[in-house]
Design a protein around this motif. Structure first.
Motif, PDB file in Angstrom:
ATOM      1  N   THR A 113      52.705  30.331   8.361  1.00 24.91           N
ATOM      2  CA  THR A 113      53.380  31.422   9.063  1.00 24.91           C
ATOM      3  C   THR A 113      53.698  32.566   8.101  1.00 24.91           C
ATOM      4  O   THR A 113      53.496  33.733   8.431  1.00 24.91           O
ATOM      5  CB  THR A 113      54.669  30.904   9.719  1.00 24.91           C
ATOM      6  OG1 THR A 113      54.347  29.809  10.572  1.00 24.91           O
ATOM      7  CG2 THR A 113      55.341  31.981  10.526  1.00 24.91           C
ATOM      8  N   ALA A 114      54.196  32.234   6.921  1.00 24.74           N
ATOM      9  CA  ALA A 114      54.509  33.275   5.935  1.00 24.74           C
ATOM     10  C   ALA A 114      53.242  34.015   5.508  1.00 24.74           C
ATOM     11  O   ALA A 114      53.244  35.245   5.378  1.00 24.74           O
ATOM     12  CB  ALA A 114      55.202  32.665   4.724  1.00 24.74           C
ATOM     13  N   LEU A 115      52.155  33.293   5.298  1.00 25.42           N
ATOM     14  CA  LEU A 115      50.895  33.930   4.922  1.00 25.42           C
ATOM     15  C   LEU A 115      50.364  34.807   6.045  1.00 25.42           C
ATOM     16  O   LEU A 115      49.763  35.850   5.801  1.00 25.42           O
ATOM     17  CB  LEU A 115      49.851  32.873   4.566  1.00 25.42           C
ATOM     18  CG  LEU A 115      50.007  32.182   3.228  1.00 25.42           C
ATOM     19  CD1 LEU A 115      49.042  31.014   3.137  1.00 25.42           C
ATOM     20  CD2 LEU A 115      49.774  33.150   2.098  1.00 25.42           C
ATOM     21  N   TYR A 116      50.582  34.375   7.266  1.00 23.45           N
ATOM     22  CA  TYR A 116      50.080  35.117   8.415  1.00 23.45           C
ATOM     23  C   TYR A 116      50.791  36.460   8.555  1.00 23.45           C
ATOM     24  O   TYR A 116      50.189  37.452   8.945  1.00 23.45           O
ATOM     25  CB  TYR A 116      50.265  34.274   9.675  1.00 23.45           C
ATOM     26  CG  TYR A 116      49.510  34.793  10.861  1.00 23.45           C
ATOM     27  CD1 TYR A 116      48.144  34.556  10.984  1.00 23.45           C
ATOM     28  CD2 TYR A 116      50.151  35.510  11.854  1.00 23.45           C
ATOM     29  CE1 TYR A 116      47.443  35.024  12.069  1.00 23.45           C
ATOM     30  CE2 TYR A 116      49.455  35.983  12.945  1.00 23.45           C
ATOM     31  CZ  TYR A 116      48.101  35.749  13.055  1.00 23.45           C
ATOM     32  OH  TYR A 116      47.406  36.214  14.118  1.00 23.45           O
ATOM     33  N   VAL A 117      52.068  36.504   8.227  1.00 23.96           N
ATOM     34  CA  VAL A 117      52.849  37.723   8.404  1.00 23.96           C
ATOM     35  C   VAL A 117      52.749  38.644   7.192  1.00 23.96           C
ATOM     36  O   VAL A 117      52.819  39.855   7.318  1.00 23.96           O
ATOM     37  CB  VAL A 117      54.326  37.359   8.700  1.00 23.96           C
ATOM     38  CG1 VAL A 117      55.199  38.581   8.739  1.00 23.96           C
ATOM     39  CG2 VAL A 117      54.418  36.605  10.007  1.00 23.96           C
ATOM     40  N   TYR A 118      52.566  38.081   6.009  1.00 17.81           N
ATOM     41  CA  TYR A 118      52.573  38.875   4.777  1.00 17.81           C
ATOM     42  C   TYR A 118      51.384  39.828   4.760  1.00 17.81           C
ATOM     43  O   TYR A 118      50.272  39.447   5.117  1.00 17.81           O
ATOM     44  CB  TYR A 118      52.526  37.939   3.564  1.00 17.81           C
ATOM     45  CG  TYR A 118      52.923  38.594   2.283  1.00 17.81           C
ATOM     46  CD1 TYR A 118      54.245  38.935   2.047  1.00 17.81           C
ATOM     47  CD2 TYR A 118      51.984  38.888   1.302  1.00 17.81           C
ATOM     48  CE1 TYR A 118      54.621  39.536   0.862  1.00 17.81           C
ATOM     49  CE2 TYR A 118      52.352  39.478   0.114  1.00 17.81           C
ATOM     50  CZ  TYR A 118      53.675  39.810  -0.103  1.00 17.81           C
ATOM     51  OH  TYR A 118      54.054  40.401  -1.265  1.00 17.81           O
ATOM     52  N   PRO A 119      51.571  41.097   4.332  1.00 16.12           N
ATOM     53  CA  PRO A 119      50.486  42.072   4.393  1.00 16.12           C
ATOM     54  C   PRO A 119      49.312  41.767   3.465  1.00 16.12           C
ATOM     55  O   PRO A 119      48.180  42.070   3.801  1.00 16.12           O
ATOM     56  CB  PRO A 119      51.149  43.392   4.004  1.00 16.12           C
ATOM     57  CG  PRO A 119      52.461  43.057   3.456  1.00 16.12           C
ATOM     58  CD  PRO A 119      52.821  41.682   3.891  1.00 16.12           C
ATOM     59  N   SER A 120      49.560  41.180   2.297  1.00 15.03           N
ATOM     60  CA  SER A 120      48.445  40.824   1.405  1.00 15.03           C
ATOM     61  C   SER A 120      48.580  39.340   1.070  1.00 15.03           C
ATOM     62  O   SER A 120      49.166  38.967   0.054  1.00 15.03           O
ATOM     63  CB  SER A 120      48.445  41.688   0.152  1.00 15.03           C
ATOM     64  OG  SER A 120      49.684  41.566  -0.494  1.00 15.03           O
ATOM     65  N   PRO A 121      48.022  38.479   1.918  1.00 14.96           N
ATOM     66  CA  PRO A 121      48.216  37.038   1.744  1.00 14.96           C
ATOM     67  C   PRO A 121      47.634  36.487   0.454  1.00 14.96           C
ATOM     68  O   PRO A 121      48.096  35.467  -0.043  1.00 14.96           O
ATOM     69  CB  PRO A 121      47.546  36.429   2.963  1.00 14.96           C
ATOM     70  CG  PRO A 121      46.724  37.481   3.567  1.00 14.96           C
ATOM     71  CD  PRO A 121      47.248  38.789   3.108  1.00 14.96           C
ATOM     72  N   GLU A 122      46.626  37.161  -0.137  1.00 17.52           N
ATOM     73  CA  GLU A 122      46.047  36.660  -1.376  1.00 17.52           C
ATOM     74  C   GLU A 122      47.070  36.673  -2.507  1.00 17.52           C
ATOM     75  O   GLU A 122      47.152  35.730  -3.292  1.00 17.52           O
ATOM     76  CB  GLU A 122      44.814  37.495  -1.777  1.00 17.52           C
ATOM     77  CG  GLU A 122      43.657  37.382  -0.807  1.00 17.52           C
ATOM     78  CD  GLU A 122      43.810  38.297   0.398  1.00 17.52           C
ATOM     79  OE1 GLU A 122      44.600  39.276   0.337  1.00 17.52           O
ATOM     80  OE2 GLU A 122      43.175  38.024   1.415  1.00 17.52           O
ATOM     81  N   GLU A 123      47.860  37.744  -2.578  1.00 20.38           N
ATOM     82  CA  GLU A 123      48.902  37.828  -3.604  1.00 20.38           C
ATOM     83  C   GLU A 123      49.924  36.710  -3.424  1.00 20.38           C
ATOM     84  O   GLU A 123      50.307  36.041  -4.379  1.00 20.38           O
ATOM     85  CB  GLU A 123      49.635  39.170  -3.523  1.00 20.38           C
ATOM     86  CG  GLU A 123      48.855  40.352  -3.953  1.00 20.38           C
ATOM     87  CD  GLU A 123      49.672  41.626  -3.749  1.00 20.38           C
ATOM     88  OE1 GLU A 123      50.893  41.537  -3.544  1.00 20.38           O
ATOM     89  OE2 GLU A 123      49.068  42.706  -3.784  1.00 20.38           O
ATOM     90  N   LEU A 124      50.366  36.565  -2.191  1.00 24.90           N
ATOM     91  CA  LEU A 124      51.376  35.549  -1.902  1.00 24.90           C
ATOM     92  C   LEU A 124      50.830  34.156  -2.170  1.00 24.90           C
ATOM     93  O   LEU A 124      51.517  33.306  -2.735  1.00 24.90           O
ATOM     94  CB  LEU A 124      51.844  35.676  -0.452  1.00 24.90           C
ATOM     95  CG  LEU A 124      52.965  34.757  -0.010  1.00 24.90           C
ATOM     96  CD1 LEU A 124      54.221  35.049  -0.810  1.00 24.90           C
ATOM     97  CD2 LEU A 124      53.239  34.934   1.462  1.00 24.90           C
TER      98      LEU A 124
END
Length: 161
Positions: A113-124
């Motif tokens: 869910t956090a990856l889905y919402v975050y604008p740049s999931p690769e960084e996260l």
């Protein structure tokens, strides 16, 4: 006449109780002495374990899909950055807490869910993968359900996080 009925009932009850015991003895004998039967048991067990793993993976994928559809219904594309970043941080902390407690399914859902919402999931993803407790959860999650970010990204300032 009642004695013969009692005898018949006693024989029936005895045979009903004795049959499972005799079958267990036969099964044990067959398992110990027949190589083909042992091979069949191993093959059947392997097939059962594979089927259970597939069913669990399918259930997990459905759970992720329902979480994403629920997220799409509940979230708007333009949220205030503070609220959106709080949502992401909450999901990351829930995921880390669940991973440390051994609840890997809820941990993977929170991270997804956090990856889905975050604008740049690769960084996260790179920053979260640095934690040794979380790495196996994320690797399993990505193996089961490859991450596909949504077409329309949520707007969050990365400096807030």
């Amino acid at each position: 006449m009642t004695r013969s009925r009692r005898g018949v009932v006693a024989i029936l009850v005895g045979s009903v109780l004795l049959c499972p015991i005799l079958y267990c003895i036969y099964f044990d004998y067959k398992r110990r002495h027949d190589p083909a039967f042992r091979k069949l048991l191993r093959r059947t067990g392997k097939h059962h374990r594979q089927r259970e793993a597939k069913l669990q993976n399918l259930r997990f994928r459905r759970l992720i899909d329902s979480r994403i559809s629920e997220l799409e219904l509940n979230r708007r594309a333009t949220l205030p950055p503070v609220e959106n970043s709080r949502f992401i941080l909450d999901n990351l902390s829930i995921g880390e807490n669940c991973a440390s407690q051994g609840d890997y399914e809820n941990s993977a859902l929170a991270f997804y869910t956090a990856l889905y919402v975050y604008p740049s999931p690769e960084e996260l993803l790179n920053s979260v993968m640095a934690d040794d407790n979380v790495r196996p959860v994320l690797q399993q999650m990505i193996k089961l359900r490859p991450f596909r970010p949504p077409a329309q990204r949520y707007h969050v300032s990365p400096t807030i996080l």
